[in-house]
Design a protein around this motif. Structure first.
Motif, mmCIF file in Angstrom:
data_model
loop_
_atom_site.group_PDB
_atom_site.id
_atom_site.type_symbol
_atom_site.label_atom_id
_atom_site.label_comp_id
_atom_site.label_asym_id
_atom_site.label_seq_id
_atom_site.Cartn_x
_atom_site.Cartn_y
_atom_site.Cartn_z
ATOM 1 N N VAL A 177 0.865 -1.306 -0.104
ATOM 2 C CA VAL A 177 0.214 -0.079 -0.076
ATOM 3 C C VAL A 177 0.749 1.309 0.004
ATOM 4 N N ASP A 178 0.319 2.432 -0.407
ATOM 5 C CA ASP A 178 1.184 3.651 -0.377
ATOM 6 C C ASP A 178 1.048 4.135 1.176
ATOM 7 N N PRO A 179 2.002 5.120 1.341
ATOM 8 C CA PRO A 179 2.249 5.630 2.694
ATOM 9 C C PRO A 179 0.822 6.483 3.085
ATOM 10 N N GLU A 180 0.128 6.804 2.119
ATOM 11 C CA GLU A 180 -1.077 7.793 2.577
ATOM 12 C C GLU A 180 -2.128 6.755 3.015
ATOM 13 N N THR A 181 -2.318 5.681 2.558
ATOM 14 C CA THR A 181 -3.084 4.562 2.819
ATOM 15 C C THR A 181 -3.006 4.284 4.482
ATOM 16 N N ILE A 182 -1.661 3.955 4.548
ATOM 17 C CA ILE A 182 -1.314 3.685 5.851
ATOM 18 C C ILE A 182 -1.479 4.851 7.087
ATOM 19 N N GLY A 183 -1.405 6.124 6.694
ATOM 20 C CA GLY A 183 -1.466 7.157 7.356
ATOM 21 C C GLY A 183 -2.875 7.653 7.480
ATOM 22 N N GLU A 184 -3.785 7.262 6.570
ATOM 23 C CA GLU A 184 -5.403 7.386 6.909
ATOM 24 C C GLU A 184 -6.127 6.173 7.424
ATOM 25 N N ALA A 185 -5.628 5.080 7.664
ATOM 26 C CA ALA A 185 -6.070 3.808 7.999
ATOM 27 C C ALA A 185 -6.600 3.828 9.473
ATOM 28 N N PRO A 186 -7.564 3.301 9.901
ATOM 29 C CA PRO A 186 -7.811 3.236 11.333
ATOM 30 C C PRO A 186 -6.821 2.463 12.111
ATOM 31 N N TYR A 187 -6.524 2.456 13.234
ATOM 32 C CA TYR A 187 -5.436 1.816 13.893
ATOM 33 C C TYR A 187 -5.872 1.539 15.309
ATOM 34 N N THR A 265 -2.677 -9.464 17.567
ATOM 35 C CA THR A 265 -2.650 -8.362 17.382
ATOM 36 C C THR A 265 -2.117 -7.485 18.422
ATOM 37 N N ILE A 266 -1.461 -6.246 17.975
ATOM 38 C CA ILE A 266 -0.872 -5.454 19.048
ATOM 39 C C ILE A 266 -1.089 -3.945 18.501
ATOM 40 N N ALA A 267 -1.282 -3.219 19.424
ATOM 41 C CA ALA A 267 -1.426 -1.766 19.341
ATOM 42 C C ALA A 267 -0.478 -1.105 18.158
ATOM 43 N N GLY A 268 -1.187 -0.155 17.175
ATOM 44 C CA GLY A 268 -0.554 0.200 16.071
ATOM 45 C C GLY A 268 -0.505 -0.659 14.946
ATOM 46 N N ASP A 269 -1.348 -1.724 14.797
ATOM 47 C CA ASP A 269 -1.678 -2.336 13.698
ATOM 48 C C ASP A 269 -2.869 -1.598 12.970
ATOM 49 N N ILE A 270 -2.873 -1.774 11.783
ATOM 50 C CA ILE A 270 -3.726 -0.947 10.910
ATOM 51 C C ILE A 270 -4.880 -1.705 10.457
ATOM 52 N N LEU A 271 -6.255 -1.277 10.211
ATOM 53 C CA LEU A 271 -7.443 -1.980 9.819
ATOM 54 C C LEU A 271 -7.538 -1.457 8.272
ATOM 55 N N LEU A 272 -7.883 -2.452 7.289
ATOM 56 C CA LEU A 272 -8.392 -2.063 5.985
ATOM 57 C C LEU A 272 -9.383 -2.899 5.566
ATOM 58 N N PRO A 273 -10.488 -2.240 4.807
ATOM 59 C CA PRO A 273 -11.613 -3.186 4.589
ATOM 60 C C PRO A 273 -11.237 -4.469 3.993
ATOM 61 N N SER A 274 -12.231 -5.424 4.114
ATOM 62 C CA SER A 274 -12.186 -6.552 3.699
ATOM 63 C C SER A 274 -13.323 -7.273 2.925
ATOM 64 N N SER A 275 -13.226 -7.833 1.959
ATOM 65 C CA SER A 275 -14.335 -8.386 1.081
ATOM 66 C C SER A 275 -14.697 -9.856 1.858
ATOM 67 N N GLY A 276 -13.553 -10.287 2.348
ATOM 68 C CA GLY A 276 -13.742 -11.920 2.586
ATOM 69 C C GLY A 276 -13.552 -12.692 1.430
ATOM 70 N N GLU A 277 -13.465 -12.192 0.157
ATOM 71 C CA GLU A 277 -13.284 -13.113 -0.968
ATOM 72 C C GLU A 277 -11.807 -13.219 -1.346
ATOM 73 N N ARG A 278 -11.488 -14.453 -1.990
ATOM 74 C CA ARG A 278 -10.097 -14.891 -2.306
ATOM 75 C C ARG A 278 -9.983 -14.756 -3.598
ATOM 76 N N SER A 279 -8.831 -14.144 -3.947
ATOM 77 C CA SER A 279 -8.404 -13.928 -5.385
ATOM 78 C C SER A 279 -8.109 -15.158 -6.159
ATOM 79 N N ALA A 280 -8.430 -15.321 -7.254
ATOM 80 C CA ALA A 280 -8.483 -16.609 -8.065
ATOM 81 C C ALA A 280 -7.820 -16.236 -9.269
ATOM 82 N N HIS A 281 -6.706 -16.807 -9.742
ATOM 83 C CA HIS A 281 -5.963 -16.384 -10.984
ATOM 84 C C HIS A 281 -5.566 -17.781 -11.649
#
Length: 389
Positions: A177-187, A265-281
Motif C-alpha cells: 500500500v502507499d504511505p497515504e493509505t497507512i496514514g489514513e487507516a484506522p489503527y 494483534t498489537i497496538a499500532g496495527d492498522i485496519l483495512l476493509p476486507s471483502s472476505g473473497e479470495r483472489s483466483a488467477h
C-alpha cells in the motif's frame, strides 16, 4: 477456442517509470476465423508443431497427468523452456479451454514425417484437432465446421499452472500500500482487557473513520518499506496480514472483535476493509519485451538470498504495463576483469550479465509486483536484474 502463441506473447506498449513493454509485430496471428455461408463458425485448423530445438532431449513419448502436477512442470517434461507451454496446445477446437487438463489425461508425442506434435487422450479417446472432429465434419477444402457444445467439468480438478500453496497467502490479502493509505487507516490502540496482544475471540479498540456499511476488516502490520534501488524512490509499504476482525460498535474508540488470527494483534496495527473473497488467477504465460530493466527489491520470507519456489518483489508493476502471468528472466551482473593488454595496461572490462533464473508474476500493484521463482541456477538476491526472456 484456444489461444495461439502469438496471442499469448502479445503485450500493449505504454511508457513506465523504469521499464517499457514493447508490443510484437502486428499481423502474426496463428489462427483465422470467418463466418461461413451457413451462418455457423468455420475455421481452418492448422497443424502446430513443436520445434525440435525446443523439445527436451529426454521428453517422454507418453505422460499421464496425476494430481499434484502443474502445467509448468508438465511442460518442463516436454520442452526445454517450460514457459512456452501454450505452444503445446495452440489451437484445439475440441477443448473449450485447452489450458485445462485433468488428472488421468494422457499426453503423447506424435511424429509425422519426423516432426513432433502433442496429442491429448481423455477417457481413452484422442482429443485433438487432427483426429476426426466430434463437433462437426470437414468438407473437401479442408475447412472444419464447428458446432457449439457445452462440456461440464469441475475447474477445481483442473491442473493449475503453478502450485497454489506457494502463493495462496499473497492472493488472499493485499501486500503493498502507499504511505497515504497507512496514514489514513484506522489503527488499534489496545484491547478490552488491556492485554499487550490479542488473539481470536477477543475485543480490541481502534480509532479512525469507520462506516456502518463495512463490518469486515483485515488487521495488518506495516513491515518493510520497498525502495527502488535505481532511483531511491519509495515504491510502497509492505504490510503483513495479522488477523481478521468484525466491527461491533462505532465510536471513539470503536470496538472490534478478532474473528480469526494468524498472529497476535498489537497496538499500532492498522485496519483495512476486507471483502472476505479470495483472489483466483489462472495464469497464461506471456513473454513481454522490456526496454530497460527492473530489479528485485525484496525477498519474501528469506534472508540474504532466495531460490526456486520462493517469492520475490519487483520494482515494476501496472505503471510499467506488467501483468499477471508475465514470465521474466533474472540476471546477475557479470562483474569486471582487468585486461593487461588494454588501454594503459590495466583496462577494466565489464562482463555480460549472467542469467540465473526465471520468474512468473502472479500479483501486480501500481509500482510493485510479486513473482514466483520458477527456475534458478544460482542464489537469487536483492538488486538482481529483471529483464525480458
Amino acid at each position: 477456442l484456444a489461444l495461439g502463441l502469438s496471442t499469448v506473447l502479445g503485450a500493449c506498449a505504454a511508457p513506465g517509470p523504469n521499464v517499457e513493454v514493447v508490443p510484437p509485430d502486428e499481423g502474426d496471428a496463428s489462427t483465422a476465423a470467418a463466418e461461413g455461408p451457413g451462418g455457423g463458425y468455420t475455421a481452418v485448423v492448422p497443424r502446430v508443431w513443436i520445434e525440435r530445438t525446443s523439445l527436451a532431449a529426454d521428453a517422454p513419448e507418453h505422460y499421464r497427468v496425476v494430481r499434484g502436477d502443474t502445467l509448468w512442470d508438465i511442460s518442463g517434461r516436454f520442452l526445454n523452456e517450460p514457459w512456452l507451454w501454450p505452444t503445446l496446445w495452440s489451437y484445439n477446437p475440441q477443448i473449450a479451454n485447452p489450458h485445462l487438463i485433468y488428472p488421468g489425461d494422457e499426453l503423447a508425442l506424435e511424429y509425422v514425417d519426423g516432426r513432433p506434435s502433442l496429442v491429448l487422450r481423455r477417457d481413452g479417446k484422442i482429443v485433438s484437432p487432427y483426429a476426426e472432429p466430434p463437433l462437426g465434419a470437414a468438407n473437401g477444402d479442408g475447412v472444419t465446421r464447428l458446432s457449439p457444445r457445452i462440456r461440464s467439468e469441475s475447474l477445481e480438478r483442473a491442473i493449475p499452472t503453478i502450485s497454489g500453496d506457494l502463493i495462496r497467502q499473497f492472493l488472499v490479502h493485499p501486500r503493498v500500500v502507499d504511505p497515504e493509505t497507512i496514514g489514513e487507516a484506522p489503527y488499534i490502540i489496545g484491547s478490552h482487557e488491556r492485554r499487550l496482544a490479542s488473539a481470536a475471540g477477543q475485543q480490541v479498540y481502534a480509532r479512525g473513520a469507520f462506516s456502518r456499511e463495512r463490518t469486515r476488516y483485515g488487521v495488518y502490520r506495516p513491515s518493510e518499506v520497498l525502495v527502488d534501488p535505481s532511483s531511491g524512490e519509495t515504491l510502497g509499504h509492505e504490510i503483513t496480514h495479522v488477523a481478521d476482525a468484525k466491527l461491533m460498535r462505532i465510536g471513539d474508540p470503536s470496538t472490534l472483535r478478532i474473528v480469526d488470527s494468524e498472529r497476535e494483534t498489537i497496538a499500532g496495527d492498522i485496519l483495512l476493509p476486507s471483502s472476505g473473497e479470495r483472489s483466483a488467477h489462472r495464469y497464461l504465460p506471456r513473454l513481454p519485451e522490456l526496454r530497460g530493466e527492473g530489479r528485485i527489491v525484496s525477498l519474501v520470507d528469506a534472508i540474504g538470498q532466495s531460490g526456486r519456489g520462493q517469492v520475490v518483489a519487483l520494482n515494476i508493476g501496472v505503471e510499467s504495463k506488467i501483468g499477471v502471468g508475465d514470465v521474466l528472466a533474472i540476471e546477475a551482473r557479470g562483474g569486471r576483469l582487468v585486461d593487461p593488454r588494454g588501454k594503459g595496461g590495466h583496462e577494466r572490462v565489464s562482463l555480460p550479465n549472467v542469467r540465473t533464473g526465471v520468474v512468473m508474476v502472479f500479483e501486480v500493484f501500481d509500482r510493485v509486483s510479486y513473482a514466483l521463482v520458477m527456475e534458478s541456477t544460482a542464489p537469487v538476491r536483492v538488486n538482481d536484474i529483471i529483464t525480458g526472456i
